[in-house]
Design a protein around this motif. Structure first.
Motif, PDB file in Angstrom:
ATOM      1  N   ALA A  27       0.755  -1.550  -0.009  1.00 17.54           N
ATOM      2  CA  ALA A  27       0.030  -0.040  -0.111  1.00 17.54           C
ATOM      3  C   ALA A  27       0.956   1.406   0.053  1.00 17.54           C
ATOM      4  N   GLY A  28       2.183   1.228   0.176  1.00 13.73           N
ATOM      5  CA  GLY A  28       3.021   2.377  -0.096  1.00 13.73           C
ATOM      6  C   GLY A  28       3.635   2.728   1.096  1.00 13.73           C
ATOM      7  N   HIS A  29       3.750   2.080   2.196  1.00 11.32           N
ATOM      8  CA  HIS A  29       4.179   2.147   3.525  1.00 11.32           C
ATOM      9  C   HIS A  29       5.776   1.571   3.492  1.00 11.32           C
ATOM     10  N   ARG A  30       6.465   2.120   4.531  1.00  9.07           N
ATOM     11  CA  ARG A  30       7.860   1.423   4.679  1.00  9.07           C
ATOM     12  C   ARG A  30       7.533   0.714   6.138  1.00  9.07           C
ATOM     13  N   VAL A  31       7.822  -0.488   5.972  1.00  8.63           N
ATOM     14  CA  VAL A  31       7.593  -1.247   7.225  1.00  8.63           C
ATOM     15  C   VAL A  31       8.586  -1.994   7.991  1.00  8.63           C
ATOM     16  N   SER A  32       8.638  -1.985   9.163  1.00  4.80           N
ATOM     17  CA  SER A  32       9.939  -2.520  10.030  1.00  4.80           C
ATOM     18  C   SER A  32       9.212  -3.462  10.860  1.00  4.80           C
ATOM     19  N   VAL A  33       9.917  -4.513  11.063  1.00  3.55           N
ATOM     20  CA  VAL A  33       9.141  -5.535  12.277  1.00  3.55           C
ATOM     21  C   VAL A  33      10.327  -5.694  13.442  1.00  3.55           C
ATOM     22  N   LEU A  34       9.830  -5.269  14.681  1.00  4.73           N
ATOM     23  CA  LEU A  34      10.861  -5.344  15.735  1.00  4.73           C
ATOM     24  C   LEU A  34      10.454  -6.509  16.422  1.00  4.73           C
ATOM     25  N   ALA A  35      11.404  -7.610  16.507  1.00  2.00           N
ATOM     26  CA  ALA A  35      11.216  -8.952  16.983  1.00  2.00           C
ATOM     27  C   ALA A  35      12.588  -9.447  17.312  1.00  2.00           C
ATOM     28  N   HIS A  36      12.807 -10.626  17.891  1.00  2.00           N
ATOM     29  CA  HIS A  36      14.044 -11.311  18.346  1.00  2.00           C
ATOM     30  C   HIS A  36      14.697 -11.666  17.201  1.00  2.00           C
ATOM     31  N   PRO A  37      16.204 -11.689  17.518  1.00  3.52           N
ATOM     32  CA  PRO A  37      17.029 -12.145  16.510  1.00  3.52           C
ATOM     33  C   PRO A  37      16.798 -13.274  15.737  1.00  3.52           C
ATOM     34  N   THR A  38      16.370 -14.154  16.545  1.00  4.73           N
ATOM     35  CA  THR A  38      15.990 -15.543  15.715  1.00  4.73           C
ATOM     36  C   THR A  38      15.196 -15.477  14.578  1.00  4.73           C
ATOM     37  N   PHE A  39      14.380 -14.342  14.505  1.00  7.75           N
ATOM     38  CA  PHE A  39      13.431 -14.245  13.529  1.00  7.75           C
ATOM     39  C   PHE A  39      13.712 -13.331  12.335  1.00  7.75           C
ATOM     40  N   ALA A  40      14.989 -12.934  12.324  1.00  4.24           N
ATOM     41  CA  ALA A  40      15.687 -11.844  11.280  1.00  4.24           C
ATOM     42  C   ALA A  40      15.440 -12.606   9.956  1.00  4.24           C
ATOM     43  N   THR A  41      15.881 -13.574   9.593  1.00  8.59           N
ATOM     44  CA  THR A  41      15.782 -14.111   8.295  1.00  8.59           C
ATOM     45  C   THR A  41      14.548 -14.616   7.954  1.00  8.59           C
ATOM     46  N   LEU A  42      13.264 -14.720   8.566  1.00  7.48           N
ATOM     47  CA  LEU A  42      12.060 -14.897   8.486  1.00  7.48           C
ATOM     48  C   LEU A  42      11.520 -13.666   7.779  1.00  7.48           C
ATOM     49  N   ILE A  43      11.717 -12.563   8.725  1.00  6.12           N
ATOM     50  CA  ILE A  43      11.347 -11.300   8.401  1.00  6.12           C
ATOM     51  C   ILE A  43      11.850 -10.820   7.084  1.00  6.12           C
ATOM     52  N   GLU A  44      13.304 -10.927   7.125  1.00  7.29           N
ATOM     53  CA  GLU A  44      13.730 -10.159   5.673  1.00  7.29           C
ATOM     54  C   GLU A  44      13.627 -10.865   4.749  1.00  7.29           C
ATOM     55  N   SER A  45      13.207 -12.298   4.584  1.00  5.25           N
ATOM     56  CA  SER A  45      13.101 -13.180   3.622  1.00  5.25           C
ATOM     57  C   SER A  45      11.621 -12.860   3.015  1.00  5.25           C
ATOM     58  N   CYS A  46      10.795 -12.050   3.721  1.00  4.79           N
ATOM     59  CA  CYS A  46       9.361 -11.657   3.346  1.00  4.79           C
ATOM     60  C   CYS A  46       9.606 -10.166   2.962  1.00  4.79           C
ATOM     61  N   GLY A  47      10.624  -9.509   2.656  1.00  5.96           N
ATOM     62  CA  GLY A  47      10.908  -8.483   2.004  1.00  5.96           C
ATOM     63  C   GLY A  47      10.512  -7.114   3.092  1.00  5.96           C
ATOM     64  N   LEU A  48      10.697  -7.607   4.376  1.00  8.79           N
ATOM     65  CA  LEU A  48      10.480  -6.498   5.341  1.00  8.79           C
ATOM     66  C   LEU A  48      11.604  -6.440   6.164  1.00  8.79           C
ATOM     67  N   GLU A  49      11.883  -4.977   6.637  1.00  9.44           N
ATOM     68  CA  GLU A  49      12.859  -4.410   7.459  1.00  9.44           C
ATOM     69  C   GLU A  49      12.915  -5.014   8.675  1.00  9.44           C
ATOM     70  N   PHE A  50      14.061  -5.648   9.291  1.00  5.61           N
ATOM     71  CA  PHE A  50      13.977  -6.264  10.391  1.00  5.61           C
ATOM     72  C   PHE A  50      14.741  -5.175  11.504  1.00  5.61           C
ATOM     73  N   ARG A  51      14.181  -4.999  12.835  1.00 11.04           N
ATOM     74  CA  ARG A  51      14.931  -4.263  13.724  1.00 11.04           C
ATOM     75  C   ARG A  51      15.007  -5.246  15.112  1.00 11.04           C
ATOM     76  N   SER A  52      16.055  -5.293  15.590  1.00 15.08           N
ATOM     77  CA  SER A  52      16.400  -6.279  16.575  1.00 15.08           C
ATOM     78  C   SER A  52      15.914  -6.179  18.005  1.00 15.08           C
ATOM     79  N   LEU A  53      15.217  -6.979  18.770  1.00 11.83           N
ATOM     80  CA  LEU A  53      14.618  -6.744  20.146  1.00 11.83           C
ATOM     81  C   LEU A  53      15.333  -7.805  20.776  1.00 11.83           C
ATOM     82  N   PRO A  54      15.889  -7.463  22.086  1.00  9.75           N
ATOM     83  CA  PRO A  54      16.738  -8.322  23.009  1.00  9.75           C
ATOM     84  C   PRO A  54      16.242  -9.589  23.415  1.00  9.75           C
ATOM     85  N   GLY A  55      16.894 -10.730  23.701  1.00  6.97           N
ATOM     86  CA  GLY A  55      16.325 -11.734  24.170  1.00  6.97           C
ATOM     87  C   GLY A  55      16.364 -12.794  23.264  1.00  6.97           C
TER      88      GLY A  55
END
Length: 407
Positions: A27-55
């Motif tokens: 829809a034209g927005h820039r989206v980042s997902v804040l989640a734990h590092p273990t999900f970085a690959t999942l998020i980035e492989s879906c074309g989204l920006e990943f931001r790291s949440l500790p733990g």
């Protein structure tokens, strides 16, 4: 608009937000997902920006299961939540025009939003407002307590969640220069909240506040370019549709015991099976059994005869969408709630609580799920669930906050 999605927990707490995020990106927005590092690959492989949440949520669950005293359990929880608070603070300071928050980290997202002048939209995967119609999902169970009892139990559930976050919120407010407060923003207040599950499973209670709605599931995005393993494709083509068996993030350290149980149950039921490792490290062996790792449920489930799962919200939705019967084996928190709804809809046999799971009971439940009435009902509901536009309801809120569609 720069949108930051804040979520914590296991894969089931993250994956639905990949689909919601992709819808917002389209829809034209820039989206980042804040989640734990273990999900970085999942998020980035879906074309989204990943931001790291500790733990590490898996290590946290393991730590709590091995704790030897209530004090040790509380210390682990406090350290984990304090890490979340620091991560949310840093991520929001990195830039956002709107926060979408899951239920668990919502006190932290609300605090950060207040400090930085960023609006917050609740995007919850399970019911999170007290109601007279049912007790909120949680440790107290799913039994009907009557209207007054249900409402009281729901309010206590919310107060318990608030107490868990109160210390972290106080530290966060001090760090951000906000006035002190005795407690976090109440989790049951009336800001806009969209619940991402199907109203077929649980309709919106009439006594919920007006800004709170139930929209339908947010289907996880499929990782870009990912293909199923050739071994799995060959297995599916080699015989009748198998039963899927997986317990997601449940039962860490119990893989060997569960593997023996599952192998025996599959033999008793006389079915083929695809067994997913999950956090338990579950593996099963024998003719007609294939063990696999993480796979997109939207691809696999329609190719199965039934789905044995822990009744997490996301897996519950995926099985409904696929039109196949479920065998719910709930473990904790919201899982007994969803398991009861599946049985009530007629798409699952009687629930088998994880603590009562045996090879005999699992085999009997699989056989019951494969019976014609359950199979027919599951197929009937699939189209209705798949046709719901849960992400569209969130997008409508975002459009209002951003001044209109950006398509």
């Amino acid at each position: 608009m720069r949108i930051l999605i804040v979520t914590t927990g296991s894969r089931g707490d993250v994956a639905p937000f990949t689909g919601l995020g992709r819808r917002l990106v389209d829809a034209g927005h820039r989206v980042s997902v804040l989640a734990h590092p273990t999900f970085a690959t999942l998020i980035e492989s879906c074309g989204l920006e990943f931001r790291s949440l500790p733990g590490d949520p898996r290590e946290f669950v393991l730590g709590r299961s091995r704790a030897t005293s209530p004090e040790e359990t509380r210390a682990l929880a406090t350290a984990f939540v304090n890490g979340l608070a620091d991560g949310v603070t840093d991520a929001v300071a990195g830039g956002a025009d709107l926060l979408l928050t899951a239920f668990a980290p919502s006190p932290l997202a609300l605090t950060a939003g207040e400090a930085l002048g960023v609006p917050v939209l609740g995007t919850y995967l399970t019911p999170a407002f007290a109601t007279a119609r049912f007790p909120l999902p949680g440790p107290a169970g799913t039994g009907d307590l009557g209207p007054a009892g249900n409402l009281a139990a729901g309010r206590e559930r919310l107060r318990s969640a608030e107490r868990l976050f109160s210390g972290a919120v106080a530290r966060m407010r001090e760090r951000l220069g906000l006035p002190g407060t005795a407690a976090p923003e109440p989790l049951g207040h009336t800001r806009p909240v969209v619940h991402g599950y199907s109203p077929l499973l649980e309709p919106r209670p009439a006594d919920w506040p007006a800004p709170v709605e139930v929209s339908g599931f947010w289907w996880p995005a499929r990782p870009l370019g990912r293909r199923p393993p050739a071994e799995l494709v060959d297995f599916l083509q080699a015989g009748p549709a198998p039963v899927f068996i997986g317990f997601g993030s449940m039962a860490p350290d119990e893989g060997e015991r569960l593997g023996e149980l599952v192998t025996a149950a599959v033999r008793r039921a006389g079915v083929r099976a695809v067994v997913q490792a999950g956090w338990a490290g579950l593996t099963a062996a024998g003719d007609g059994i294939l063990s696999v790792g993480d796979l997109p449920h939207d691809w696999l489930f329609p190719r199965t005869a039934a789905v044995v799962h822990h009744a997490g919200a996301g897996t519950t939705g995926a099985a409904l969408r696929a039109g196949v019967p479920a065998v719910p084996v709930p473990v904790m928190i919201d899982q007994p709630f969803w398991a009861a709804r599946l049985h009530g809809l007629g798409v699952a046999p009687e629930t088998v609580p994880f603590t009562e799971l045996t090879a005999e009971r699992l085999a009997a439940a699989i056989t019951a799920a494969l019976a014609e009435p359950v199979r027919r009902r599951a197929a009937e509901l699939a189209g209705a669930v798949a046709g719901e536009d849960g992400a569209g309801a969130v997008l409508a809120h975002v459009d209002r906050l951003s001044g209109g569609p950006r398509r």
